[in-house]
Motif scaffolding. Structure first.
Motif: not given
Length: 509
Positions: A305, A331, A335, A433
């Motif tokens: 990540f 996802q 970020v 995450i």
């Protein structure tokens, strides 16, 4: 004059590809395109097809140009319907007969009868060309109905065809209403007005402003749009090579990478290319391939990540962008959130679709862990096989409303974009995450959107994400797809909400 093309479907497909590409093509590429499986000697099969084409194409002058490395067709003296349609659309003033001929030619699917789903690269190219041809037809209908002096009786069927082809275009609906009114059919005009308003509302689109007309949809074919992309490379902090692309004019809009990306194949995708191209109409649209997939470096040590966030930092710096809206999908939302918190001075707006703050391993039950770990094992072992069964395990929940052709395209796309090991490494990272602790630190105005029937990331997860980001707006769209299909109304609603959100002035503290 008309010519009879050879009976061989692959030879006809080769002819069509060379005509539409309109530039020399490497023999190796043509073999991969049409003879990627089957003959032991793909180059020999290509030579055979060229031998059948030459007497048909040349006709007294050399048009089929081939050497040891490349093949091309000189199009001088050859009439291509798509080329003629573009000329008709661009002509000033408009010529009624040319527009009419182009519309009639484009009523049939492009290159009907040349579908070859077992040949992956050709199937992807053909799907993209057909989508581009349909966009061109909508633009031709717009020009024909609006620009040509027609009687109401003659205009009526074309106005209907335009609205059927472009059902959320306010200008098309207005033209049909006005035509019906001119014919004295007031009740029918009211029905069209009411039906259009209902369709817009059901799709989640904002109502069109009274008296406004929408600009025509871009009619550039996908390979021309691809040429407008400026693909460049930069280095991440750890030296990994990243590919990024800028396309369109206007203020910047940056998209964080998500599962999965490929700058060239994305832009031609029958699934989300319409959405991307709409965003590029208003902005310099910047996107990139994450490390380990697409056109970025595939053999990388770190896929985690922190590396994803650093990659976004590297791309934005390389593109020379100072302050910009940031778009995250799936996802990629996490970020984008992490970047926005680290760089609040650079993110003017934050737009999130189908996102989540915590991966499935966070607070997962033993049953969920067992199921998801089994999927990762299946991906690692079977991703590279031509049988799409392993990839279908991942695909099915992304787009449950997709057609069989769209699912086939996505399965092929996934295999071409990333190898088995990196696909499994991605899934491992996504599972862990966790940006929940920093949601309260997001300073940018935030729009969170989610599909009501999303089977990959439940609607409640999107609601929780919006609730924890200060001042975030939450919008739900009528879809059950985690990845929006460019053809579905929710995709148009998505773009409309983005435009409306970005048009709202931001007060700087």
């Amino acid at each position: 004059m008309a010519i009879d093309v050879p009976a061989s479907r692959k030879t006809r497909a080769l002819f069509a590809y060379l005509l539409l590409a309109d530039r020399p093509q490497r023999r190796e590429h043509l073999c991969d395109l049409l003879w990627d499986e089957g003959p032991d000697d793909p180059r020999g099969a290509l030579r055979w097809s060229l031998s059948k084409l030459r007497p048909v194409v040349d006709h007294g002058r050399r048009r089929l140009i081939a050497d040891r490395e490349a093949v091309a067709i000189d199009r001088e003296g050859i009439v291509v319907d798509l080329q003629r349609a573009h000329h008709a659309l661009d002509a000033e003033p408009s010529v009624a007969n040319d527009l009419l001929a182009a519309l009639v030619a484009l009523r049939e699917p492009l290159l009907a009868g040349l579908d070859m789903p077992r040949h992956e690269r050709f199937a992807i190219w053909l799907a993209a060309e057909r989508a581009a041809a349909e966009r061109l037809r909508r633009s031709l209908l717009h020009r024909f109905v609006v620009s040509i002096a027609l009687s109401p009786e003659d205009r009526l069927p074309w106005a209907r065809e335009w609205l059927e082809a472009d059902p959320f275009n306010a200008d098309a609906a207005l033209q049909l209403q006005e035509t019906l009114q001119q014919l004295g059919r007031q009740d029918d005009a009211k029905v069209v007005k009411r039906s259009f308003a209902d369709a817009v509302t059901e799709a989640g689109l904002p109502p069109p402003l009274a008296g406004t007309r929408e600009p025509p949809i871009s009619a550039l074919p996908s390979h021309d749009m691809l040429q407008r992309q400026k693909i460049q490379f930069c280095k991440a902090r750890d030296g990994v090579r990243l590919a990024y692309a800028c396309v369109g004019d206007g203020p910047p809009l940056v998209k964080a990478a998500n599962w999965l990306n490929h700058l060239e194949l994305d832009w031609d995708a029958p699934i989300w290319a319409p959405l991307f191209q709409e965003l590029a109409r208003d902005h310099m649209f910047v996107r990139y391939d994450e490390r380990g997939n697409g056109m970025s470096e595939a053999r990388v040590t770190d896929i985690n990540f922190e590396a994803f966030v650093c990659d976004l930092e590297a791309v934005v710096d390389a593109a020379g962008i100072d302050r910009f809206p940031l778009l995250g999908l799936s996802q990629g939302c996490a970020v984008a959130i992490a970047y926005a918190v680290r760089h609040p001075e650079r993110v003017s707006h934050l737009i999130l679709w189908g996102g989540y703050a915590a991966g499935w391993r966070i607070d997962a039950t033993p049953d969920v862990v067992e199921e998801r770990e089994a999927i990762i094992t299946l991906v690692r072992q079977g991703w590279g096989r031509t049988d799409a069964a392993y990839r279908q395990v991942v695909t099915a929940t992304f787009m449950p409303s997709a057609t069989a052709e769209e699912l086939d395209w996505f399965n092929i796309f996934q295999r071409q974009t990333v190898n088995a090991e990196n696909a499994a490494r991605y899934l491992e990272v996504f599972a862990d995450i966790d940006v929940r602790a920093i949601l309260k630190d997001v300073q940018a105005p935030t729009l969170v959107m989610h599909a009501r029937g999303d089977r990959r990331i439940p609607l409640a997860t999107g609601g929780e994400l919006a609730a924890e980001i200060p001042g975030a707006e939450f919008v739900t769209l009528d879809s059950d797809n985690h990845l929006l299909l460019g053809r579905e109304p929710a995709s148009l609603a998505f773009v409309a909400h983005v435009r409306q959100f970005l048009s709202t002035p931001v007060l700087l503290g």
